[in-house]
Design a protein around this motif. Structure first.
Motif, PDB file in Angstrom:
ATOM      1  N   GLY A  70       0.839  -1.197   0.000  1.00  0.00           N
ATOM      2  CA  GLY A  70       0.000   0.000   0.000  1.00  0.00           C
ATOM      3  C   GLY A  70       0.863   1.231   0.000  1.00  0.00           C
ATOM      4  N   GLY A  71       0.494   2.222   0.823  1.00  0.00           N
ATOM      5  CA  GLY A  71       1.275   3.441   0.991  1.00  0.00           C
ATOM      6  C   GLY A  71       1.403   4.263  -0.273  1.00  0.00           C
ATOM      7  N   GLY A  72       2.479   5.037  -0.328  1.00  0.00           N
ATOM      8  CA  GLY A  72       2.759   5.857  -1.496  1.00  0.00           C
ATOM      9  C   GLY A  72       3.435   7.154  -1.152  1.00  0.00           C
ATOM     10  N   SER A  73       4.671   7.315  -1.590  1.00  0.00           N
ATOM     11  CA  SER A  73       5.405   8.559  -1.372  1.00  0.00           C
ATOM     12  C   SER A  73       4.685   9.707  -2.069  1.00  0.00           C
ATOM     13  N   GLY A  74       4.577  10.822  -1.372  1.00  0.00           N
ATOM     14  CA  GLY A  74       3.928  12.003  -1.930  1.00  0.00           C
ATOM     15  C   GLY A  74       2.451  12.110  -1.601  1.00  0.00           C
ATOM     16  N   LEU A  75       1.865  11.078  -1.010  1.00  0.00           N
ATOM     17  CA  LEU A  75       0.456  11.147  -0.618  1.00  0.00           C
ATOM     18  C   LEU A  75       0.311  11.902   0.701  1.00  0.00           C
ATOM     19  N   THR A  76      -0.833  12.517   0.930  1.00  0.00           N
ATOM     20  CA  THR A  76      -1.086  13.260   2.158  1.00  0.00           C
ATOM     21  C   THR A  76      -0.947  12.365   3.380  1.00  0.00           C
ATOM     22  N   ASP A  77      -1.530  11.160   3.338  1.00  0.00           N
ATOM     23  CA  ASP A  77      -1.436  10.214   4.459  1.00  0.00           C
ATOM     24  C   ASP A  77      -1.279   8.803   3.901  1.00  0.00           C
TER      25      ASP A  77
ATOM     26  N   TRP B 211      -3.799   6.914  -4.706  1.00  0.00           N
ATOM     27  CA  TRP B 211      -2.997   6.153  -5.666  1.00  0.00           C
ATOM     28  C   TRP B 211      -1.830   6.981  -6.194  1.00  0.00           C
ATOM     29  N   VAL B 212      -0.675   6.396  -6.218  1.00  0.00           N
ATOM     30  CA  VAL B 212       0.474   6.906  -6.959  1.00  0.00           C
ATOM     31  C   VAL B 212       1.178   5.695  -7.561  1.00  0.00           C
ATOM     32  N   PRO B 213       1.837   5.858  -8.702  1.00  0.00           N
ATOM     33  CA  PRO B 213       2.549   4.733  -9.311  1.00  0.00           C
ATOM     34  C   PRO B 213       3.693   4.232  -8.429  1.00  0.00           C
ATOM     35  N   THR B 214       4.119   3.012  -8.688  1.00  0.00           N
ATOM     36  CA  THR B 214       5.234   2.402  -7.961  1.00  0.00           C
ATOM     37  C   THR B 214       6.449   2.321  -8.885  1.00  0.00           C
ATOM     38  N   LEU B 215       7.488   1.675  -8.414  1.00  0.00           N
ATOM     39  CA  LEU B 215       8.685   1.432  -9.231  1.00  0.00           C
ATOM     40  C   LEU B 215       8.642   0.047  -9.863  1.00  0.00           C
ATOM     41  N   GLY B 216       7.475  -0.614  -9.802  1.00  0.00           N
ATOM     42  CA  GLY B 216       7.316  -1.936 -10.415  1.00  0.00           C
ATOM     43  C   GLY B 216       6.417  -2.868  -9.625  1.00  0.00           C
ATOM     44  N   CYS B 217       6.124  -2.514  -8.385  1.00  0.00           N
ATOM     45  CA  CYS B 217       5.250  -3.341  -7.550  1.00  0.00           C
ATOM     46  C   CYS B 217       3.787  -3.128  -7.933  1.00  0.00           C
ATOM     47  N   LEU B 218       2.929  -3.960  -7.379  1.00  0.00           N
ATOM     48  CA  LEU B 218       1.489  -3.758  -7.452  1.00  0.00           C
ATOM     49  C   LEU B 218       1.078  -3.003  -6.197  1.00  0.00           C
TER      50      LEU B 218
END
Length: 129
Positions: free
Chosen positions: A80-87, A95-102
């Motif tokens: 889950g998670g995501g760099s750049g998200l508010t929380d 949603w933000v893209p990953t470096l290759g994960c789902l």
């Protein structure tokens, strides 16, 4: 018991021993274009079969509150998670893209992880188009 990710539907399915769907969850394979540290083009988790294990916890901003290890040699997993998200720890963090994960929403990934743990925590994942 097993998992199936259908890329064209951007859905992860939990399935019983007969292959019947128990539940389905939004799961995205969007990735940030570019190259990894070894100079390889970034790619989403490839089609195939993977033996997975799940963990619940705080795995850092990029990963959120659960982590499902696929055993992929390039560490393309599910989280889950995501760099750049508010929380990035919120149950529905966005949603933000990953470096290759789902990526899944934390609440959905936690539910899948708890289901995996309750069912032996050694689950087959099939990734298909």
């Amino acid at each position: 018991m097993q998992l199936q990710f259908i890329r064209s539907k951007q859905r992860l399915y939990t399935m019983d021993d007969r292959g019947l769907v128990i539940n389905s969850y939004e799961c995205r394979s969007a990735l940030v274009p570019g190259y990894n540290d070894q100079g390889q083009p970034r790619e989403s988790l490839p089609n195939g079969k993977y033996w997975c294990r799940a963990e619940i916890g705080n795995f850092g901003v990029p990963y959120g509150t659960f982590y499902i290890t696929t055993g992929d040699y390039r560490a393309r997993d599910i989280h889950g998670g995501g760099s750049g998200l508010t929380d990035p720890y919120a149950p529905y963090q966005g949603w933000v893209p990953t470096l290759g994960c789902l990526r899944m929403q934390n609440a959905d990934g936690n539910e899948v992880s708890l289901w995996m743990i309750a069912n032996g925590n050694n689950m087959l994942l099939e990734v298909v188009d």
